[in-house]
Design a protein around this motif. Structure first.
Motif, PDB file in Angstrom:
ATOM      1  N   LEU A  42     -22.251 -10.647  19.648  1.00 13.59           N
ATOM      2  CA  LEU A  42     -22.598 -10.209  21.000  1.00 13.59           C
ATOM      3  C   LEU A  42     -21.611  -9.164  21.497  1.00 13.59           C
ATOM      4  CD1 LEU A  42     -23.340 -13.690  22.613  1.00 13.59           C
ATOM      5  CD2 LEU A  42     -25.001 -11.996  21.839  1.00 13.59           C
ATOM      6  N   ASP A  43     -22.090  -8.293  22.361  1.00 11.82           N
ATOM      7  CA  ASP A  43     -21.243  -7.323  23.029  1.00 11.82           C
ATOM      8  C   ASP A  43     -20.392  -8.080  24.047  1.00 11.82           C
ATOM      9  OD1 ASP A  43     -20.419  -4.618  23.953  1.00 11.82           O
ATOM     10  OD2 ASP A  43     -21.520  -5.235  25.762  1.00 11.82           O
ATOM     11  N   GLU A  44     -19.065  -7.981  23.939  1.00 13.75           N
ATOM     12  CA  GLU A  44     -18.198  -8.749  24.830  1.00 13.75           C
ATOM     13  C   GLU A  44     -18.414  -8.386  26.300  1.00 13.75           C
ATOM     14  OE1 GLU A  44     -13.543  -9.930  25.534  1.00 13.75           O
ATOM     15  OE2 GLU A  44     -14.221  -9.504  23.502  1.00 13.75           O
ATOM     16  N   GLU A  45     -18.746  -7.139  26.575  1.00 14.17           N
ATOM     17  CA  GLU A  45     -18.993  -6.741  27.966  1.00 14.17           C
ATOM     18  C   GLU A  45     -20.230  -7.454  28.517  1.00 14.17           C
ATOM     19  OE1 GLU A  45     -18.318  -5.266  31.659  1.00 14.17           O
ATOM     20  OE2 GLU A  45     -16.956  -5.356  29.955  1.00 14.17           O
ATOM     21  N   ALA A  46     -21.255  -7.635  27.689  1.00 16.13           N
ATOM     22  CA  ALA A  46     -22.458  -8.353  28.118  1.00 16.13           C
ATOM     23  C   ALA A  46     -22.127  -9.819  28.406  1.00 16.13           C
ATOM     24  CB  ALA A  46     -23.550  -8.258  27.059  1.00 16.13           C
ATOM     25  N   VAL A  47     -21.261 -10.398  27.572  1.00 16.68           N
ATOM     26  CA  VAL A  47     -20.824 -11.781  27.795  1.00 16.68           C
ATOM     27  C   VAL A  47     -20.030 -11.855  29.090  1.00 16.68           C
ATOM     28  CG1 VAL A  47     -19.405 -13.667  26.889  1.00 16.68           C
ATOM     29  CG2 VAL A  47     -20.846 -12.327  25.335  1.00 16.68           C
ATOM     30  N   ARG A  48     -19.144 -10.892  29.302  1.00 18.89           N
ATOM     31  CA  ARG A  48     -18.320 -10.851  30.522  1.00 18.89           C
ATOM     32  C   ARG A  48     -19.203 -10.778  31.772  1.00 18.89           C
ATOM     33  NH1 ARG A  48     -13.303 -10.133  30.677  1.00 18.89           N
ATOM     34  NH2 ARG A  48     -13.179  -9.103  28.652  1.00 18.89           N
ATOM     35  N   VAL A  49     -20.223  -9.935  31.737  1.00 21.16           N
ATOM     36  CA  VAL A  49     -21.132  -9.783  32.877  1.00 21.16           C
ATOM     37  C   VAL A  49     -21.890 -11.090  33.130  1.00 21.16           C
ATOM     38  CG1 VAL A  49     -23.225  -8.600  33.682  1.00 21.16           C
ATOM     39  CG2 VAL A  49     -21.349  -7.284  32.693  1.00 21.16           C
ATOM     40  N   ALA A  50     -22.356 -11.744  32.064  1.00 24.71           N
ATOM     41  CA  ALA A  50     -23.095 -13.002  32.220  1.00 24.71           C
ATOM     42  C   ALA A  50     -22.208 -14.086  32.826  1.00 24.71           C
ATOM     43  CB  ALA A  50     -23.651 -13.459  30.876  1.00 24.71           C
ATOM     44  N   VAL A  51     -20.973 -14.189  32.349  1.00 21.18           N
ATOM     45  CA  VAL A  51     -20.039 -15.186  32.888  1.00 21.18           C
ATOM     46  C   VAL A  51     -19.732 -14.870  34.348  1.00 21.18           C
ATOM     47  CG1 VAL A  51     -17.669 -16.088  32.709  1.00 21.18           C
ATOM     48  CG2 VAL A  51     -19.064 -15.800  30.644  1.00 21.18           C
ATOM     49  N   ASP A  52     -19.576 -13.595  34.671  1.00 22.27           N
ATOM     50  CA  ASP A  52     -19.322 -13.167  36.049  1.00 22.27           C
ATOM     51  C   ASP A  52     -20.515 -13.533  36.947  1.00 22.27           C
ATOM     52  OD1 ASP A  52     -17.631 -11.670  37.988  1.00 22.27           O
ATOM     53  OD2 ASP A  52     -19.384 -10.338  38.031  1.00 22.27           O
ATOM     54  N   GLU A  53     -21.726 -13.326  36.441  1.00 24.33           N
ATOM     55  CA  GLU A  53     -22.931 -13.683  37.205  1.00 24.33           C
ATOM     56  C   GLU A  53     -22.960 -15.175  37.519  1.00 24.33           C
ATOM     57  OE1 GLU A  53     -25.728 -12.076  38.544  1.00 24.33           O
ATOM     58  OE2 GLU A  53     -24.471 -10.303  38.281  1.00 24.33           O
ATOM     59  N   ALA A  54     -22.416 -15.984  36.622  1.00 27.33           N
ATOM     60  CA  ALA A  54     -22.367 -17.431  36.844  1.00 27.33           C
ATOM     61  C   ALA A  54     -21.287 -17.797  37.845  1.00 27.33           C
ATOM     62  CB  ALA A  54     -22.128 -18.154  35.511  1.00 27.33           C
ATOM     63  N   GLY A  55     -20.380 -16.860  38.141  1.00 25.98           N
ATOM     64  CA  GLY A  55     -19.326 -17.115  39.125  1.00 25.98           C
ATOM     65  C   GLY A  55     -17.979 -17.460  38.520  1.00 25.98           C
ATOM     66  N   TYR A  56     -17.777 -17.128  37.236  1.00 27.64           N
ATOM     67  CA  TYR A  56     -16.536 -17.474  36.558  1.00 27.64           C
ATOM     68  C   TYR A  56     -15.951 -16.236  35.896  1.00 27.64           C
ATOM     69  CZ  TYR A  56     -18.657 -21.839  37.671  1.00 27.64           C
ATOM     70  OH  TYR A  56     -19.244 -22.844  38.370  1.00 27.64           O
ATOM     71  N   GLU A  57     -14.799 -16.391  35.252  1.00 22.68           N
ATOM     72  CA  GLU A  57     -14.126 -15.237  34.655  1.00 22.68           C
ATOM     73  C   GLU A  57     -13.936 -15.441  33.157  1.00 22.68           C
ATOM     74  OE1 GLU A  57      -9.880 -12.826  34.853  1.00 22.68           O
ATOM     75  OE2 GLU A  57     -10.264 -14.421  36.282  1.00 22.68           O
ATOM     76  N   LEU A  58     -14.381 -14.460  32.379  1.00 20.83           N
ATOM     77  CA  LEU A  58     -14.161 -14.481  30.939  1.00 20.83           C
ATOM     78  C   LEU A  58     -12.737 -14.033  30.683  1.00 20.83           C
ATOM     79  CD1 LEU A  58     -15.356 -14.757  28.061  1.00 20.83           C
ATOM     80  CD2 LEU A  58     -15.833 -12.303  28.178  1.00 20.83           C
ATOM     81  N   VAL A  59     -11.950 -14.901  30.038  1.00 21.77           N
ATOM     82  CA  VAL A  59     -10.564 -14.588  29.731  1.00 21.77           C
ATOM     83  C   VAL A  59     -10.483 -13.861  28.395  1.00 21.77           C
ATOM     84  CG1 VAL A  59      -8.279 -15.586  29.310  1.00 21.77           C
ATOM     85  CG2 VAL A  59      -9.774 -16.584  31.058  1.00 21.77           C
ATOM     86  N   GLY A  60     -11.309 -14.260  27.446  1.00 23.31           N
ATOM     87  CA  GLY A  60     -11.317 -13.631  26.122  1.00 23.31           C
ATOM     88  C   GLY A  60     -11.852 -14.605  25.095  1.00 23.31           C
ATOM     89  N   THR A  61     -11.602 -14.301  23.821  1.00 20.48           N
ATOM     90  CA  THR A  61     -12.038 -15.189  22.760  1.00 20.48           C
ATOM     91  C   THR A  61     -10.877 -16.098  22.349  1.00 20.48           C
ATOM     92  OG1 THR A  61     -11.534 -13.527  21.102  1.00 20.48           O
ATOM     93  CG2 THR A  61     -13.812 -13.633  21.862  1.00 20.48           C
ATOM     94  N   VAL A  62     -11.232 -17.215  21.756  1.00 21.88           N
ATOM     95  CA  VAL A  62     -10.226 -18.185  21.312  1.00 21.88           C
ATOM     96  C   VAL A  62      -9.927 -17.942  19.858  1.00 21.88           C
ATOM     97  CG1 VAL A  62      -9.752 -20.637  20.970  1.00 21.88           C
ATOM     98  CG2 VAL A  62     -10.988 -19.883  22.990  1.00 21.88           C
TER      99      VAL A  62
END
Length: 93
Positions: free
Chosen positions: A73-93
């Motif tokens: 997945l495109d990390e920016e797309a994941v970041r936007v989806a997490v942001d839409e849910a109201g949370y913050e993507l910190v990165g990958t583990v």
């Protein structure tokens, strides 16, 4: 009686979170701000809507979200989806 999307163990379920994905790419993301099953459900719902996602498992206690998809997945797309849910993507583990 008040209804809740959360199960007695504090998790929220969706078809995508319980689907067994065969093959594909599995990535674990760190998400900040999740505190309960409702949070897990919100993140799961947004990430499940991304093209190619076949399974999502969010765990509020660890802040980890495991996403299985047909391709990376495109990390920016994941970041936007997490942001839409109201949370913050910190990165990958």
């Amino acid at each position: 009686m008040t209804s809740s999307c959360c199960t007695p163990d504090g998790s929220c379920g969706s078809a995508a979170s319980t689907a067994a994905a065969e093959g594909g790419v599995t990535t674990v993301y760190k998400v900040s701000g999740m505190t309960c099953g409702h949070c897990e459900g919100a993140v799961t719902q947004e990430l499940s809507a991304l093209d190619g996602v076949t399974a999502v498992k969010a765990v509020a206690a660890s802040g980890e979200v495991t996403v299985t998809s047909a391709a990376a997945l495109d990390e920016e797309a994941v970041r936007v989806a997490v942001d839409e849910a109201g949370y913050e993507l910190v990165g990958t583990v």
